[in-house]
Design a protein around this motif. Structure first.
Motif, PDB file in Angstrom:
ATOM      1  N   MET A  14       0.848  -1.192   0.000  1.00 19.62           N
ATOM      2  CA  MET A  14       0.000   0.000   0.000  1.00 19.62           C
ATOM      3  C   MET A  14       0.876   1.232   0.000  1.00 19.62           C
ATOM      4  N   GLY A  16       0.613   5.796  -0.934  1.00 26.83           N
ATOM      5  CA  GLY A  16      -0.258   6.901  -1.309  1.00 26.83           C
ATOM      6  C   GLY A  16       0.538   8.152  -1.555  1.00 26.83           C
ATOM      7  N   GLU A  49      -3.156   5.080  -3.158  1.00 25.97           N
ATOM      8  CA  GLU A  49      -4.192   5.987  -2.667  1.00 25.97           C
ATOM      9  C   GLU A  49      -3.935   7.447  -3.045  1.00 25.97           C
ATOM     10  N   HIS A  54      -5.199  14.192   3.380  1.00 28.67           N
ATOM     11  CA  HIS A  54      -3.902  14.678   3.860  1.00 28.67           C
ATOM     12  C   HIS A  54      -3.605  16.070   3.302  1.00 28.67           C
ATOM     13  N   TYR A 139      -1.698  13.675  11.408  1.00 28.44           N
ATOM     14  CA  TYR A 139      -1.289  13.281  10.054  1.00 28.44           C
ATOM     15  C   TYR A 139      -0.715  11.857   9.997  1.00 28.44           C
ATOM     16  N   GLN A 143      -2.243   8.453   8.153  1.00 24.82           N
ATOM     17  CA  GLN A 143      -1.437   7.667   7.209  1.00 24.82           C
ATOM     18  C   GLN A 143      -1.434   6.184   7.598  1.00 24.82           C
ATOM     19  N   ASP A 146      -4.675   4.678   6.530  1.00 24.79           N
ATOM     20  CA  ASP A 146      -4.686   4.399   5.090  1.00 24.79           C
ATOM     21  C   ASP A 146      -4.106   3.006   4.818  1.00 24.79           C
ATOM     22  N   ILE A 147      -3.014   2.735   5.503  1.00 24.73           N
ATOM     23  CA  ILE A 147      -2.294   1.478   5.273  1.00 24.73           C
ATOM     24  C   ILE A 147      -3.056   0.315   5.918  1.00 24.73           C
ATOM     25  N   VAL A 155       5.226  -0.832   2.296  1.00 25.53           N
ATOM     26  CA  VAL A 155       4.832   0.528   1.942  1.00 25.53           C
ATOM     27  C   VAL A 155       5.988   1.214   1.205  1.00 25.53           C
ATOM     28  N   VAL A 157       7.842   4.060  -0.169  1.00 26.80           N
ATOM     29  CA  VAL A 157       7.807   5.509   0.043  1.00 26.80           C
ATOM     30  C   VAL A 157       9.216   6.079  -0.070  1.00 26.80           C
ATOM     31  N   GLN A 161       9.676   9.588   4.682  1.00 32.24           N
ATOM     32  CA  GLN A 161       8.514   9.009   5.361  1.00 32.24           C
ATOM     33  C   GLN A 161       8.889   8.008   6.450  1.00 32.24           C
TER      34      GLN A 161
HETATM   35  N1  TRP Z   1       2.606  11.108   3.758  1.00 37.07           N
HETATM   36  C1  TRP Z   1       2.897  10.601   2.431  1.00 37.07           C
HETATM   37  C2  TRP Z   1       3.800  11.607   1.730  1.00 37.07           C
HETATM   38  O1  TRP Z   1       3.800  12.771   2.048  1.00 37.07           O
HETATM   39  C3  TRP Z   1       1.650  10.374   1.614  1.00 37.07           C
HETATM   40  C4  TRP Z   1       0.778   9.286   2.165  1.00 37.07           C
HETATM   41  C5  TRP Z   1      -0.480   9.445   2.670  1.00 37.07           C
HETATM   42  C6  TRP Z   1       1.099   7.914   2.239  1.00 37.07           C
HETATM   43  N2  TRP Z   1      -0.965   8.236   3.046  1.00 37.07           N
HETATM   44  C7  TRP Z   1      -0.042   7.269   2.809  1.00 37.07           C
HETATM   45  C8  TRP Z   1       2.226   7.169   1.898  1.00 37.07           C
HETATM   46  C9  TRP Z   1      -0.032   5.913   3.046  1.00 37.07           C
HETATM   47  C10 TRP Z   1       2.216   5.794   2.143  1.00 37.07           C
HETATM   48  C11 TRP Z   1       1.099   5.184   2.709  1.00 37.07           C
HETATM   49  O2  TRP Z   1       4.478  11.235   0.791  1.00 37.07           O
END
Ligand code: TRP
Length: 339
Positions: A14, A16, A49, A54, A139, A143, A146-147, A155, A157, A161
């Motif tokens: 996952m 986003g 996502e 966010h 925040y 996040q 979301d996961i 994840v 990223v 992160q």
């Molecule tokens: N915080 C992440 C960023 O700024 C974006 C993000 C939001 C995200 N939800 C997430 C990343 C869930 C990984 C999983 O890049």
């Protein structure tokens, strides 16, 4: 592929992206994150996502660009070549289970854990005290939700992160400890980082929209060439024949992302010997970069001309995500004795 929410056949991945500032993605996103996503879309059960909520943590006073940006971002994902039949794209605000999970998990998260996540104080310093809201403090918890809502195990990223993922893992451990009765209800998510070094922008700092130094996937070829022409190079290479140092040159860093070792070897030795001047190198690079981005930009144009198709991709993925989210919420509520 039909997804059995209880037993994913492949590792569940996952990730986003926060929608902000119109949603357009640049080379930093492409090489830092999207190329990883491309691999996972093929090899894992991947959920990607559009993190519009966010975006509200910092742009609550004027959310208009979040609304327009979410389609732009999905178009960039599709342009990058991520196949929406192989990965599930979903819209965060259209999965209300995420917000519900956030409320439930908020009961077990000490405020001090959130306050010590470095991005919290860092962003307040950068953007001002008016962003220090309850929502912004939360925040990293949003996040995690979301996961966790899709039980993501990996994840992909950027390194920026890592503190958010560390926080996420701690909260999951606490949840499982409190309510799991010896079993794992929520999965501890592991970050996976791209192997590429930080992508420099045209001024040599990290490529970022806020530094105004980005080359966008959606830029046209003339804009790209103009941006490359203005790029900084080795500050000690003043005249054409001065020997240069590719290792400090942002143009050379970008070369290594798009060209093979033969080509970058020729560029590096020409630069070092002084035979290759920066002006000529940048002209060559602009051409090579535009050629590299051409298939991406061609796909982009196709999707940009068909907003209905983009909406349908997001709606379909969101519906699929909600099925899994409902299952997760049942598990969480049972564990917390709400059901
Ligand atoms: N915080 C992440 C960023 O700024 C974006 C993000 C939001 C995200 N939800 C997430 C990343 C869930 C990984 C999983 O890049």
């Amino acid at each position: 592929m039909p997804i059995d929410p209880a037993r994913p056949a492949l590792p569940r991945v996952m990730s986003g992206m926060r929608v902000s500032g119109g949603g357009r993605l640049h080379l930093g996103h492409y090489f830092g994150v999207l190329k990883q996503w491309l691999v996972y879309a093929e090899t894992a059960e991947a959920f990607f996502e559009v993190a519009d909520l966010h975006g509200y943590t910092t742009e609550f006073a004027d959310p208009s660009e979040i609304r327009s940006g979410r389609d732009e971002m999905v178009i960039d994902w599709l342009a990058a070549g991520i196949d929406p039949k192989k990965a599930t794209f979903f819209l965060q605000s259209a999965v209300p289970e995420i917000a519900e999970l956030q409320l439930l998990l908020s009961m077990i998260v000490p405020v001090s854990w959130l306050e010590r996540v470095p991005t919290y104080k860092g962003q307040i310093e950068a953007l001002g005290a008016e962003i220090a809201t309850y929502g912004f403090l939360g925040y990293p918890l949003m996040q995690l939700c979301d996961i966790a809502i899709v039980k993501g195990a990996f994840v992909p990223v950027g390194r920026d992160q890592s503190a958010h993922l560390e926080f996420a893992r701690e909260v999951v451990r606490r949840f499982n400890h409190l309510y799991g009765n010896g079993t794992t209800i929520l999965v501890e998510p592991k970050p996976t980082f791209a192997q590429v070094p930080e992508v420099p922008g045209t001024d040599g700092r990290k490529m970022s929209k806020s530094y105004d130094n980005a080359i966008y996937l959606s830029d046209d070829e003339a804009t790209t060439a103009a941006k490359v022409k203005k790029m900084l190079t080795d500050p000690l290479k003043v005249r054409r024949n001065d020997p240069g140092r590719p290792e400090v040159c942002p143009v050379f860093s970008l070369w290594t992302l798009i060209a093979d070792a033969d080509r970058t070897g020729v560029v590096a030795s020409g630069c070092r010997s002084g035979e290759l001047g920066c002006v000529a190198d940048k002209a060559d690079f602009a051409e090579a970069l535009n050629a590299y981005l051409r298939p991406i930009r061609e796909r982009r144009a196709l999707y940009a001309a068909d907003p209905g198709a983009v909406d349908a991709i997001l709606a379909e993925g969101t519906a699929r995500t909600r099925e899994i989210a409902a299952q997760t919420m049942r598990d969480v509520k049972r564990a917390m004795k709400l059901l």
